[in-house]
Design an enzyme around this catalytic site. Structure first.
Site, PDB file in Angstrom:
ATOM      1  CE  LYS A  53       6.430  -2.241  11.516  1.00  0.00           C
ATOM      2  NZ  LYS A  53       6.235  -3.430  10.664  1.00  0.00           N
ATOM      3  CD  GLN A  54       2.698   0.781  10.109  1.00  0.00           C
ATOM      4  OE1 GLN A  54       3.161  -0.315  10.376  1.00  0.00           O
ATOM      5  NE2 GLN A  54       2.591   1.235   8.866  1.00  0.00           N
ATOM      6  CD  GLU A  72       2.900  -4.223   8.871  1.00  0.00           C
ATOM      7  OE1 GLU A  72       4.110  -4.092   9.149  1.00  0.00           O
ATOM      8  OE2 GLU A  72       2.480  -4.453   7.714  1.00  0.00           O
ATOM      9  CD1 TRP A  96       0.816  -0.347   3.048  1.00  0.00           C
ATOM     10  CD2 TRP A  96      -0.812   1.090   3.596  1.00  0.00           C
ATOM     11  NE1 TRP A  96       1.070   0.079   4.338  1.00  0.00           N
ATOM     12  CE2 TRP A  96       0.081   0.965   4.700  1.00  0.00           C
ATOM     13  CE3 TRP A  96      -1.902   1.939   3.722  1.00  0.00           C
ATOM     14  CZ2 TRP A  96      -0.087   1.671   5.892  1.00  0.00           C
ATOM     15  CZ3 TRP A  96      -2.076   2.637   4.915  1.00  0.00           C
ATOM     16  CH2 TRP A  96      -1.170   2.500   5.979  1.00  0.00           C
ATOM     17  CG  ASP A  97       4.849   0.725   1.395  1.00  0.00           C
ATOM     18  OD1 ASP A  97       3.919   0.032   1.826  1.00  0.00           O
ATOM     19  OD2 ASP A  97       5.996   0.700   1.870  1.00  0.00           O
TER      20      ASP A  97
HETATM   21  O1  IFM Z   1       3.664  -1.419   3.986  1.00  0.00           O
HETATM   22  C1  IFM Z   1       4.601  -1.339   5.008  1.00  0.00           C
HETATM   23  C2  IFM Z   1       3.872  -1.567   6.326  1.00  0.00           C
HETATM   24  O2  IFM Z   1       2.900  -0.588   6.546  1.00  0.00           O
HETATM   25  C3  IFM Z   1       4.852  -1.574   7.454  1.00  0.00           C
HETATM   26  N1  IFM Z   1       5.851  -2.594   7.232  1.00  0.00           N
HETATM   27  C4  IFM Z   1       6.604  -2.388   6.012  1.00  0.00           C
HETATM   28  C5  IFM Z   1       5.691  -2.350   4.806  1.00  0.00           C
HETATM   29  C6  IFM Z   1       6.510  -2.058   3.544  1.00  0.00           C
HETATM   30  O3  IFM Z   1       7.072  -0.790   3.612  1.00  0.00           O
END
Ligand code: IFM
Length: 777
Positions: A611-612, A498, A355-356
């Protein structure tokens, strides 16, 4: 050590950065961040001479191969053409031995050229100046140019150079190629033909050399070597003190995956054409080929012409770094290929797309190069086949996009086993390929975003409607009815965060799925009303009338997590009940992932730690569904629990901090996002650069500080420059008009060649103009 100014080339200030000392223990950093490429291929910037600890990579986009049934498909590491061993009076030149002075390795992003120079003193005390240059051509996507200059400073030397094509490499031990065919033509042109073991992609690689001494062409009789998966030429030359010996190496790569061979492929023809091409390249020489490449990059920088006037030179450098890598990693030439999470700069994530692309990178192209954005979405359109297969295999309808994607028709390619579990000692299972499902609505969102900003109806008719309608079908079949609560839910998923696996009702996933279905309902009604022929075709293909009834029935009963009494939206059903621990140590970490030195993923699952960006990402994408107050409350709740262990995190937080008018914090977060690759941490980029974060850096600037947003089909600008900045200018495409936007603290100027009246929402007020707009705040 990295230096961000360029004292020897003032013309390259804010265009280049330099490694000032060779560190054999941190080679990955500059190999990645100084990597070269042109969207067709990516070349990691490993040094010509070999060292332990280096990673030599050459990837050609789209050439995926599966080593065996126990591994997933990946971009194969093609034969190395950059290696060169140089011997001075019989002693092998290496920075590990002798003495080195005046060392500098720089990436000149303006011209996309890698340079390296230093004075090396050998064991006998002879000082020799070395200067290397290298580019991966944007003028001819198949071509690589290299040059080495050797000048003995105070004594005559005898030089021997061994340079060839080395296919003894692999991807961390996996060998993707058959041995292949090797030949040297006319004692000059080396040719290697190899085929990938499973996907049967042919690679044709050529390399050839030419020489001069003090500018005079030199002919050298070589010694030729052919071994297993390798061939090389040996050249010898005596050089007097003060003379400069120049060795040029031109190389080329062609594959049967190349667009020009998609329909009418003949290996014999390709190899002959490629051999003729390298012969011509050899005649032209480095400088002429480089000039063509330089002009192609000048056009790139003209197209993406932006400026930041900041107290810190680093800021513009960082934006250029982001755009440089975005161009280098993007297959703008071919809509059958996506963008890897590490671009083409390393083995990390195997060249797969996430999805990046749609959420972090695509906005850059939507607003600065919409033709490329369309091609990236066409890649996903071709991926419908794999997405439909994935849905079916999992018992769903419609199109369920793979979490990780490779060749469009491959479907799901996420590996199943990952890093060590520090408690069990086993490998941790990667669940993303099974249950990180938000990618499907992220792609639908991206289609909608693209078409709202560009008005590209042709793309919608050919691809977009089908993508949005079929992804909505997936979601409708994915919903689970909760009888007790009389609502539809989405259970057992991973959201963007994640660190939380197997959760129910991840807010981001639910809202985005809801958005996807809502969009499908709108487009269904629009098509039925206004494009009956297209409607008829899609209805027949996708059974839309039944799907529409299903969406209508389910949408209103879908569970969308609401704020609790403290105004906090639960990230999922259990997040807010999980254990709270002191995260100070991890928030202050110097490298990502230190939590896993103390906990395994199961344990992390039980802690309120992220994580994010997760809910924050929801606020950004669907921003007008939530109040500013609610967003701020949630930011204050979740950010302290977010370790930003994913490179996708800082940019989203930066944009939100800007929305909250905390421009100091937004600026700090922009810097953090920019420093992920370009900063001084010497191992953060070992596996490759972070593509999404580079798209995120552009978004910090344009969506953040310039406050650009597409809301309800209108373009909003809400500029808030950080204190450190005086001025920001950039191009922006809106509905096929190119705008030049110029922002200072007290004014906004927009100019465009489009002679139609444009209406933009500037700081909340609809403002119309033709050609020029100037507003003072
Ligand atoms: O798509 C990302 C995910 O959101 C976090 N782990 C790494 C992936 C690839 O950059």
């Amino acid at each position: 050590m990295l230096a961000y100014d360029n004292t020897s080339r003032p013309d390259l200030t804010q265009w280049s950065f330099t490694e000032t000392e060779f560190n054999p223990l941190a080679q990955g950093k500059c190999e990645s961040i100084m990597s070269l490429g042109n969207g067709y291929m990516g070349l990691r910037s490993a040094t010509e001479e070999a060292y332990i600890g280096q990673t030599r990579n050459l990837f050609v986009n789209g050439t995926f191969n599966r080593f065996d049934e126990f591994e997933v498909t990946e971009l194969p590491n093609a034969a190395d053409v950059t290696g060169m061993d140089i011997y001075i009076d019989g002693e092998r030149f290496s920075l590990d031995t002798g003495k080195t002075a005046e060392y500098a390795r720089s990436l000149n992003m303006r011209d996309a050229e890698l340079t390296r120079s230093f004075v090396w003193e050998n064991r006998a005390g002879k000082r020799v100046r070395f200067a290397f240059r290298r580019f991966v051509s944007l003028g001819n996507l198949h071509l690589i140019g290299m040059k080495a200059e050797v000048t003995p400073l105070d004594a005559d030397i005898s030089l021997r150079a061994v340079s060839g094509i080395d296919a003894q490499l692999g991807n961390s031990g996996s060998q993707h190629f058959h041995e292949g065919e090797k030949r040297i033509f006319d004692k000059t042109v080396m040719q290697l033909i190899q085929t990938t073991t499973e996907s049967k992609v042919d690679f044709v690689i050529h390399a050839a050399h030419r020489f001069s001494l003090d500018g005079q062409p030199l002919s050298i009789e070589p010694k030729m070597e052919i071994e297993r998966r390798k061939m090389a030429m040996q050249y010898g030359c005596d050089i007097k003190a003060g003379q400069t010996f120049e060795l040029q190496k031109l190389a080329s790569v062609h594959t049967s995956r190349d667009a020009e061979h998609a329909t009418d492929y003949d290996l014999a023809v390709m190899r002959e054409q490629a051999r003729e091409e390298i012969r011509l390249a050899l005649d032209a020489g480095y400088d002429a080929l480089f000039e063509r490449h330089r002009q192609a990059w000048a056009e790139v920088w003209d197209k993406y012409l932006f400026r930041i006037e900041s107290k810190h030179d680093f800021d513009l450098l960082a934006l250029r770094f982001a755009v440089y890598h975005l161009v280098v990693m993007t297959p703008a030439h071919d809509n059958r290929m996506g963008i890897g999470a590490k671009g083409l700069s390393g083995e990390g994530y195997k060249g797969h797309s996430f999805w990046d692309t749609e959420i972090f990178i695509l906005p850059f192209y939507i607003y600065s190069g919409p033709d490329v954005a369309r091609r990236l979405l066409e890649y996903r359109y071709q991926g419908l086949e794999g997405a439909r297969r994935k849905a079916k295999e999992n018992g769903y309808e419609g199109a369920m996009y793979p979490w990780e994607a490779a060749w469009p028709t491959d479907g799901e390619v996420t590996p199943v086993w990952g890093a060590v579990d520090i408690v069990t000692g086993k490998q941790t299972k990667i669940w993303s390929g099974f249950i990180e499902q938000h990618i499907t609505s992220d792609i639908a969102y991206a289609v909608w975003h693209y078409v709202q900003a560009t008005g590209d109806r042709d793309f919608m008719d050919r691809c977009g409607y089908e993508m949005i309608l079929d992804t909505a079908k997936f979601w409708a079949s994915r919903l689970e009815w909760n009888e007790a609560l009389a609502r539809y839910e989405i259970n057992e998923v991973i959201g963007p965060d994640e660190y939380k696996e197997h959760v129910d009702n991840n807010a981001f996933t639910n809202y985005m799925a809801h958005f996807n279905m809502e969009l499908a309902i709108q487009y269904y009604e629009l098509l039925r009303r206004e494009q009956p022929e297209l409607f008829r075709r899609l209805n027949e293909q996708l059974d839309l009338e039944r799907a529409y009834a299903d969406w209508k029935q389910k949408l209103g009963r879908m569970y969308l997590p609401q704020p609790n009494e403290d105004g906090v939206i639960p990230q999922d059903d259990t997040y807010l009940q999980k254990q709270l621990i002191d995260l100070t140590k991890y928030k202050a970490q110097q490298k990502v992932g230190t939590l896993f030195e103390d906990y395994n993923l199961d344990q992390v699952n039980g802690i309120q730690v992220s994580k994010q960006a997760d809910i924050m990402m929801l606020f950004y994408l669907l921003e007008n569904r939530f109040s500013a107050h609610l967003k701020h409350t949630n930011y204050n709740y979740y950010e302290p629990k977010t370790l930003h262990d994913s490179s996708l995190s800082y940019s989203t937080h930066c944009i939100l901090a800007n929305d909250f008018d905390d421009s100091q914090l937004a600026y700090e977060l922009f810097r953090k996002a920019a420093e992920i690759d370009l900063g001084t941490h010497m191992h953060s980029s070992d596996a490759g650069i972070h593509s999404a974060s580079l798209g995120g850096v552009w978004q910090c600037v344009v969506m953040g500080f310039a406050g650009i947003r597409m809301l309800d089909g209108a373009l909003h600008l809400n500029p808030k420059l950080p204190q450190e900045w005086e001025r920001l200018t950039f191009p922006l495409y809106w509905k096929s008009a190119r705008l030049e936007v110029d922002i200072t603290h007290d004014a906004l100027r927009i100019s465009t060649d489009a002679n139609e009246e444009l209406t933009l929402i500037i700081r909340g007020t609809a403002t119309s103009f033709v050609n020029q707009l100037e507003l003072h705040f």
